[in-house]
Design a protein around this motif. Structure first.
Motif, short mmCIF file in Angstrom:
data_model
loop_
_atom_site.label_atom_id
_atom_site.label_comp_id
_atom_site.label_asym_id
_atom_site.label_seq_id
_atom_site.Cartn_x
_atom_site.Cartn_y
_atom_site.Cartn_z
N ALA A 11 0.81 -1.05 0.11
CA ALA A 11 -0.05 0.03 -0.05
C ALA A 11 0.70 1.09 0.01
O ALA A 11 2.14 1.14 0.39
CB ALA A 11 -1.05 -0.09 1.08
N ALA A 41 5.74 -4.34 -1.63
CA ALA A 41 6.24 -3.06 -0.88
C ALA A 41 7.48 -2.66 -1.33
O ALA A 41 7.79 -1.57 -1.44
CB ALA A 41 6.38 -3.95 0.62
N VAL A 44 6.85 -0.36 -4.19
CA VAL A 44 6.24 0.83 -3.76
C VAL A 44 7.48 1.86 -2.82
O VAL A 44 7.45 3.04 -2.95
CB VAL A 44 4.85 0.70 -2.41
CG1 VAL A 44 4.70 2.01 -1.96
CG2 VAL A 44 3.88 0.07 -3.21
C1 FMN Z 1 3.02 3.00 -6.03
C2 FMN Z 1 1.84 2.03 -5.69
C3 FMN Z 1 1.09 2.52 -4.73
C4 FMN Z 1 -0.25 1.45 -4.13
N1 FMN Z 1 -1.00 1.90 -3.39
C5 FMN Z 1 -1.78 1.08 -2.80
C6 FMN Z 1 -2.90 1.67 -1.74
O1 FMN Z 1 -2.69 2.54 -1.18
N2 FMN Z 1 -3.59 0.57 -1.10
C7 FMN Z 1 -3.45 -0.78 -1.69
O2 FMN Z 1 -4.34 -1.55 -1.17
N3 FMN Z 1 -2.96 -1.18 -2.80
C8 FMN Z 1 -1.98 -0.16 -3.44
N4 FMN Z 1 -1.28 -0.67 -4.36
C9 FMN Z 1 -1.51 -1.97 -4.84
C10 FMN Z 1 -0.75 -3.10 -4.32
O3 FMN Z 1 0.64 -2.69 -4.15
C11 FMN Z 1 -1.39 -4.41 -5.02
O4 FMN Z 1 -2.55 -4.78 -4.76
C12 FMN Z 1 -0.41 -5.65 -4.40
O5 FMN Z 1 -0.86 -6.77 -5.06
C13 FMN Z 1 -0.48 -5.88 -3.07
O6 FMN Z 1 0.26 -6.85 -2.72
P1 FMN Z 1 0.70 -7.26 -1.13
O7 FMN Z 1 -0.59 -7.30 -0.42
O8 FMN Z 1 1.45 -8.65 -1.26
O9 FMN Z 1 1.72 -6.22 -0.64
C14 FMN Z 1 -0.16 0.17 -4.76
C15 FMN Z 1 0.62 -0.21 -5.89
C16 FMN Z 1 1.74 0.67 -6.29
C17 FMN Z 1 2.74 0.15 -7.20
#
Ligand code: FMN
Length: 204
Positions: A11, A41, A44
């Protein structure tokens, strides 16, 4: 030494999670940390903060370059691979105080709410719930859909603390760092770790 798990997911707001780790390591000598970062992560962190961390360079210096190097912390910090579902913290038999996911993506939140353990972050959260330990989630998304809200309610009813990345302004932050520190102080409060990173509310 008490241990906490701190996970950073994909996020927006990785700076909250990195600052949380820094403050704990700098201020609480009796706390050890097990860190997990999802692949998203790391993406991001690169996009938002310009920090390039390859999955092969999981060192404290790479994750928190801001940390004062004079502090000896090696034994207090373990950074696990998110794929390592055999890591110590994947088992409830390993005692930790609890887990913070900061920031917590809607993806990871949904998985935890539905008992899915597809990676180490999700598994450690599942273990935290089943063992009745502290689970503190710092979700970040806007606007929130009914799916997001239902998942949060489900987890709150299971005893998780939902502490969204929703900075207040009553301490009149003059910089991004001050804004971040208020959120980090609120998380530390939930962990029972007393700090004065930001000024607390005083009626004028
Ligand atoms: C720059 C960037 C910002 C993001 N911001 C959010 C956010 O604020 N909230 C969210 O739920 N997903 C956000 N995402 C999408 C998540 O990264 C994505 O759903 C990812 O699959 C999450 O994987 P994880 O739960 O394993 O970390 C963002 C992605 C990127 C590249």
């Amino acid at each position: 030494m008490k241990r906490w798990i701190v996970a950073i997911t994909g996020a927006s707001g990785s700076s909250y999670g990195r600052r949380l780790i820094q403050v704990i390591l700098e201020n609480f000598n009796d706390i050890g940390l097990d860190i997990i970062t999802s692949d998203a992560a790391l993406r991001v962190i690169r996009e938002e903060e310009g920090l390039k961390i390859s999955s092969g360079s999981r060192t404290l210096a790479a994750l928190i370059p801001e940390l004062q190097t004079t502090i000896t912390i090696d034994s207090r910090f373990t950074w696990h691979s998110c794929e390592d579902i055999g890591a110590t913290i994947a088992s409830g038999s390993v005692q930790v105080e609890g887990m913070v996911i900061c920031p917590c993506s809607m993806n990871t939140l949904a998985a935890i709410a539905h008992g899915i353990s597809a990676n180490l972050i999700q598994r450690a959260a599942d273990v935290t719930i089943k063992e009745g330990r502290h689970l503190i989630l710092v979700p970040r998304e806007t606007p929130l859909s009914p799916i997001h809200l239902e998942n949060m309610l489900r987890l709150a009813r299971l005893g998780a603390v939902i502490a969204p990345a929703m900075p207040g302004f009553y301490h009149r932050p003059g910089s991004l760092a001050e804004l971040i520190d208020m959120q980090v102080m609120k998380i530390l409060d939930q962990m029972g770790l007393q700090t004065n990173l930001a000024s607390r509310w005083k009626q004028q």
